[in-house]
Motif scaffolding. Structure first.
Motif, PDB file in Angstrom:
ATOM      1  N   THR A 138      38.168  41.301  35.339  1.00 16.88           N
ATOM      2  CA  THR A 138      36.976  41.055  36.139  1.00 16.88           C
ATOM      3  C   THR A 138      37.353  40.339  37.429  1.00 16.88           C
ATOM      4  OG1 THR A 138      36.471  38.825  35.295  1.00 16.88           O
ATOM      5  CG2 THR A 138      35.679  40.702  34.001  1.00 16.88           C
ATOM      6  N   TYR A 139      36.400  40.326  38.366  1.00 20.77           N
ATOM      7  CA  TYR A 139      36.501  39.426  39.508  1.00 20.77           C
ATOM      8  C   TYR A 139      36.410  37.999  38.977  1.00 20.77           C
ATOM      9  CZ  TYR A 139      35.562  37.582  44.205  1.00 20.77           C
ATOM     10  OH  TYR A 139      35.633  36.894  45.383  1.00 20.77           O
ATOM     11  N   ASP A 140      36.860  37.014  39.761  1.00 19.53           N
ATOM     12  CA  ASP A 140      36.810  35.623  39.314  1.00 19.53           C
ATOM     13  C   ASP A 140      35.432  35.283  38.749  1.00 19.53           C
ATOM     14  OD1 ASP A 140      39.406  35.205  39.974  1.00 19.53           O
ATOM     15  OD2 ASP A 140      39.017  34.003  41.768  1.00 19.53           O
ATOM     16  N   THR A 152      25.843  47.186  23.729  1.00 19.54           N
ATOM     17  CA  THR A 152      26.332  47.123  25.108  1.00 19.54           C
ATOM     18  C   THR A 152      26.795  45.728  25.481  1.00 19.54           C
ATOM     19  OG1 THR A 152      24.729  48.848  25.694  1.00 19.54           O
ATOM     20  CG2 THR A 152      25.764  47.658  27.506  1.00 19.54           C
ATOM     21  N   LEU A 153      27.944  45.673  26.157  1.00 20.63           N
ATOM     22  CA  LEU A 153      28.478  44.443  26.714  1.00 20.63           C
ATOM     23  C   LEU A 153      28.411  44.545  28.229  1.00 20.63           C
ATOM     24  CD1 LEU A 153      30.061  41.739  26.375  1.00 20.63           C
ATOM     25  CD2 LEU A 153      32.156  43.114  26.412  1.00 20.63           C
ATOM     26  N   VAL A 154      27.886  43.508  28.881  1.00 22.57           N
ATOM     27  CA  VAL A 154      27.697  43.500  30.331  1.00 22.57           C
ATOM     28  C   VAL A 154      28.440  42.302  30.907  1.00 22.57           C
ATOM     29  CG1 VAL A 154      26.017  43.550  32.202  1.00 22.57           C
ATOM     30  CG2 VAL A 154      25.400  44.467  29.955  1.00 22.57           C
ATOM     31  N   PHE A 155      29.228  42.525  31.981  1.00 25.20           N
ATOM     32  CA  PHE A 155      30.015  41.458  32.578  1.00 25.20           C
ATOM     33  C   PHE A 155      30.380  41.849  34.008  1.00 25.20           C
ATOM     34  CE2 PHE A 155      32.578  44.316  30.053  1.00 25.20           C
ATOM     35  CZ  PHE A 155      33.658  44.637  30.860  1.00 25.20           C
ATOM     36  N   PRO A 156      30.872  40.909  34.820  1.00 20.20           N
ATOM     37  CA  PRO A 156      31.176  41.225  36.223  1.00 20.20           C
ATOM     38  C   PRO A 156      32.274  42.281  36.343  1.00 20.20           C
ATOM     39  CG  PRO A 156      31.017  38.866  35.924  1.00 20.20           C
ATOM     40  CD  PRO A 156      31.004  39.467  34.556  1.00 20.20           C
ATOM     41  N   GLY A 157      32.194  43.060  37.437  1.00 20.31           N
ATOM     42  CA  GLY A 157      33.207  44.063  37.716  1.00 20.31           C
ATOM     43  C   GLY A 157      34.400  43.454  38.433  1.00 20.31           C
ATOM     44  N   ARG A 158      35.301  44.312  38.880  1.00 18.23           N
ATOM     45  CA  ARG A 158      36.479  43.844  39.614  1.00 18.23           C
ATOM     46  C   ARG A 158      36.162  43.576  41.076  1.00 18.23           C
ATOM     47  NH1 ARG A 158      41.380  47.820  37.477  1.00 18.23           N
ATOM     48  NH2 ARG A 158      41.080  47.467  35.232  1.00 18.23           N
ATOM     49  N   THR A 159      35.045  44.101  41.540  1.00 17.55           N
ATOM     50  CA  THR A 159      34.593  43.914  42.925  1.00 17.55           C
ATOM     51  C   THR A 159      33.428  42.934  42.932  1.00 17.55           C
ATOM     52  OG1 THR A 159      35.244  46.178  43.466  1.00 17.55           O
ATOM     53  CG2 THR A 159      33.702  45.090  44.966  1.00 17.55           C
ATOM     54  N   PRO A 160      33.384  41.980  43.867  1.00 17.85           N
ATOM     55  CA  PRO A 160      32.272  41.026  43.916  1.00 17.85           C
ATOM     56  C   PRO A 160      30.916  41.725  43.939  1.00 17.85           C
ATOM     57  CG  PRO A 160      33.994  40.366  45.438  1.00 17.85           C
ATOM     58  CD  PRO A 160      34.385  41.723  44.926  1.00 17.85           C
ATOM     59  N   GLY A 161      30.007  41.288  43.081  1.00 15.05           N
ATOM     60  CA  GLY A 161      28.669  41.844  43.032  1.00 15.05           C
ATOM     61  C   GLY A 161      28.512  43.033  42.122  1.00 15.05           C
ATOM     62  N   THR A 181      27.407  40.396  47.208  1.00 16.54           N
ATOM     63  CA  THR A 181      28.011  39.077  47.065  1.00 16.54           C
ATOM     64  C   THR A 181      28.220  38.803  45.578  1.00 16.54           C
ATOM     65  OG1 THR A 181      25.808  38.070  47.103  1.00 16.54           O
ATOM     66  CG2 THR A 181      27.008  38.164  49.188  1.00 16.54           C
ATOM     67  N   PRO A 182      29.096  37.860  45.227  1.00 15.63           N
ATOM     68  CA  PRO A 182      29.408  37.624  43.814  1.00 15.63           C
ATOM     69  C   PRO A 182      28.170  37.343  42.965  1.00 15.63           C
ATOM     70  CG  PRO A 182      31.003  36.504  45.199  1.00 15.63           C
ATOM     71  CD  PRO A 182      29.960  37.047  46.120  1.00 15.63           C
ATOM     72  N   LEU A 183      28.254  37.710  41.699  1.00  8.22           N
ATOM     73  CA  LEU A 183      27.146  37.534  40.770  1.00  8.22           C
ATOM     74  C   LEU A 183      26.947  36.065  40.426  1.00  8.22           C
ATOM     75  CD1 LEU A 183      28.000  40.454  38.320  1.00  8.22           C
ATOM     76  CD2 LEU A 183      26.175  40.442  40.033  1.00  8.22           C
ATOM     77  N   ARG A 184      25.708  35.698  40.160  1.00 13.45           N
ATOM     78  CA  ARG A 184      25.381  34.346  39.720  1.00 13.45           C
ATOM     79  C   ARG A 184      24.731  34.335  38.341  1.00 13.45           C
ATOM     80  NH1 ARG A 184      24.672  30.133  37.939  1.00 13.45           N
ATOM     81  NH2 ARG A 184      24.775  28.079  38.890  1.00 13.45           N
ATOM     82  N   ALA A 185      24.082  35.438  37.942  1.00 13.08           N
ATOM     83  CA  ALA A 185      23.432  35.497  36.631  1.00 13.08           C
ATOM     84  C   ALA A 185      23.263  36.950  36.219  1.00 13.08           C
ATOM     85  CB  ALA A 185      22.073  34.796  36.668  1.00 13.08           C
ATOM     86  N   ILE A 186      23.406  37.209  34.923  1.00 14.20           N
ATOM     87  CA  ILE A 186      23.140  38.530  34.358  1.00 14.20           C
ATOM     88  C   ILE A 186      22.508  38.353  32.983  1.00 14.20           C
ATOM     89  CG2 ILE A 186      24.972  39.777  35.577  1.00 14.20           C
ATOM     90  CD1 ILE A 186      26.715  39.521  33.143  1.00 14.20           C
ATOM     91  N   ALA A 198      21.492  38.786  39.344  1.00 15.42           N
ATOM     92  CA  ALA A 198      21.236  38.013  40.566  1.00 15.42           C
ATOM     93  C   ALA A 198      22.581  37.623  41.149  1.00 15.42           C
ATOM     94  CB  ALA A 198      20.404  36.776  40.266  1.00 15.42           C
ATOM     95  N   SER A 199      22.643  37.530  42.470  1.00 16.43           N
ATOM     96  CA  SER A 199      23.893  37.171  43.145  1.00 16.43           C
ATOM     97  C   SER A 199      23.859  35.713  43.574  1.00 16.43           C
ATOM     98  CB  SER A 199      24.106  38.075  44.362  1.00 16.43           C
ATOM     99  OG  SER A 199      23.231  37.691  45.419  1.00 16.43           O
ATOM    100  N   GLU A 200      24.931  35.278  44.212  1.00 19.55           N
ATOM    101  CA  GLU A 200      25.006  33.900  44.704  1.00 19.55           C
ATOM    102  C   GLU A 200      23.942  33.605  45.752  1.00 19.55           C
ATOM    103  OE1 GLU A 200      28.956  33.282  46.119  1.00 19.55           O
ATOM    104  OE2 GLU A 200      29.771  32.867  44.123  1.00 19.55           O
ATOM    105  N   LYS A 201      23.474  34.634  46.439  1.00 24.13           N
ATOM    106  CA  LYS A 201      22.430  34.414  47.447  1.00 24.13           C
ATOM    107  C   LYS A 201      21.129  33.985  46.794  1.00 24.13           C
ATOM    108  CE  LYS A 201      20.481  36.503  51.617  1.00 24.13           C
ATOM    109  NZ  LYS A 201      20.439  37.711  52.470  1.00 24.13           N
ATOM    110  N   GLY A 202      20.779  34.594  45.665  1.00 27.55           N
ATOM    111  CA  GLY A 202      19.651  34.145  44.865  1.00 27.55           C
ATOM    112  C   GLY A 202      18.277  34.509  45.357  1.00 27.55           C
TER     113      GLY A 202
END
Length: 370
Positions: A138-140, A152-161, A181-186, A198-202
């Motif tokens: 994943t991305y950081d 189903t398992l859901v998690f961040p991808g290798r690309t931000p957002g 932009t990078p994810l903040r919540a899923i 939701a992303s870091e922008k919120g």
């Protein structure tokens, strides 16, 4: 006059973690000397386990006797790169899993153990010892973002957002370019049919179909940047709850169009594709969004109801009924203010006939520090 003695801050019990089980019927709290389990509605202490050290993650498996524990706090009970599967019937660890870096999150089903590190997600079969099925890059992901349903398992991808969806049966991966932009919540719905991000922008929350990864709707939390703490979809997938550092709980009505036919067949009809305004039990779309040449900002759906919560620090939200949510705050926060609180909100018909209102029905300091 308040004659109660003031507690020394060092003597106050601090919540290191608070999270709901899969159906939000209970929530667990990690503290500096163990963990607690509470029923979510009403808020009542069910289990207290005193350990010689802090617990930063206490992930429940429904109402079963197994929990996943990760150490934390000033004096961690376990190394922070270990996951301990705790059998509460035996009141002792039964499985220990060690990793090369700090564990950010854990999710459990009766057949799977999912462990989230900063740059990887590990999937294991729940056995003794566990057997590793998959490892995904994943991305950081320092927040340990992950969501899990039975399939189903859901998690961040290798690309931000971006979001990755893994079919647990086949191991197949689908990618959703949810944000730039990078994810903040899923989160994923209890039925497994919808995913919210939701992303870091919120400012925007997007909802996708888990069946075909199509966009179901775009929801506007607000205009100003915000830190989204938690997302939760209601038991029937008709509503979404959102908490953020604005100390506001937003409730949105979700459409049924855009989902897989089998998921929407028993749901209420939606008129969101019509030219006229949507009223009644459906949605509150911005009417300005139907006018040409206006920015996309005006076409996003605004919340149907909202209310303020008072607990400090991050705040997890869970649905205890289709018309009731609980917000559990861990206390503290960037300003050091606030306290760990349980707060219940209910949706009721507005007195002026303007749809629904979100009202706080009750609250308590669940750690009873005072």
């Amino acid at each position: 006059m308040n004659t109660r003695p003031q507690l020394n801050p060092a003597d106050r019990q601090v919540a290191l973690y608070a999270g709901f089980n899969q159906d939000s019927s209970c929530f667990s709290v990690g503290v500096d000397n163990g963990f607690h389990i509470y029923s979510a509605d009403p808020c009542e202490l069910q289990v207290t386990r005193e350990l010689k050290g802090g617990i930063a993650i206490a992930e429940m498996l429904g109402r079963a006797n197994f929990l996943a524990l990760v150490g934390g706090g000033r004096n961690p009970r376990y190394a922070q790169n270990k996951v301990i599967i705790w059998d509460d019937a035996k009141r002792k660890p039964v499985i220990s899993m060690e990793f090369h870096s700090a564990v950010r999150a854990v999710r459990l089903t009766r057949t799977k153990i999912v462990v989230v590190l900063t740059g990887h997600v590990h999937v294991y079969t729940f056995s003794s010892p566990p057997t590793r099925d998959h490892v995904f890059e994943t991305y950081d992901n320092p927040l340990g973002l992950v969501a899990l349903s039975t399939q189903t398992l859901v998690f961040p991808g290798r690309t931000p957002g971006h979001v990755q969806l893994c079919d647990l049966a086949s191991g197949n991966i689908s990618i959703i370019p949810a944000h730039t932009t990078p994810l903040r919540a899923i989160t994923i719905s209890p039925q497994g049919d919808l995913i919210a991000t939701a992303s870091e922008k919120g400012t925007i929350v997007r909802v996708y179909s888990a069946a075909n990864c199509s966009l179901v709707c775009e929801l506007r939390r607000g205009i100003d940047k915000a830190v989204v703490y938690s997302l939760a979809i209601s038991p029937t997938s008709h509503r979404l709850a959102v908490t953020s550092d604005k100390r506001t709980l937003h409730i949105y009505e979700l459409p049924t169009y855009g989902r897989h036919p089998s998921q929407a067949s028993n749901s209420r009809p939606s008129s969101a594709m019509s030219n006229g305004p949507v009223s009644g039990e459906n949605k509150r779309w911005s009417l300005l969004g139907k006018l040409p040449l206006l920015p996309k900002y005006f076409s996003s759906e605004w919340s149907a109801a909202h209310s303020e919560f008072e607990g400090g620090g991050t705040a997890a939200v869970g649905w205890v009924a289709e018309d009731a949510v609980v917000v559990v705050s861990v206390g503290g926060g960037k300003d050091g203010l606030g306290e760990p609180r349980w707060e219940k909100f209910v949706l009721v018909e507005s007195m002026n006939g303007g749809g629904e209102e979100c009202l706080r029905e009750g609250w308590r300091r669940y750690l009873d520090n005072d």
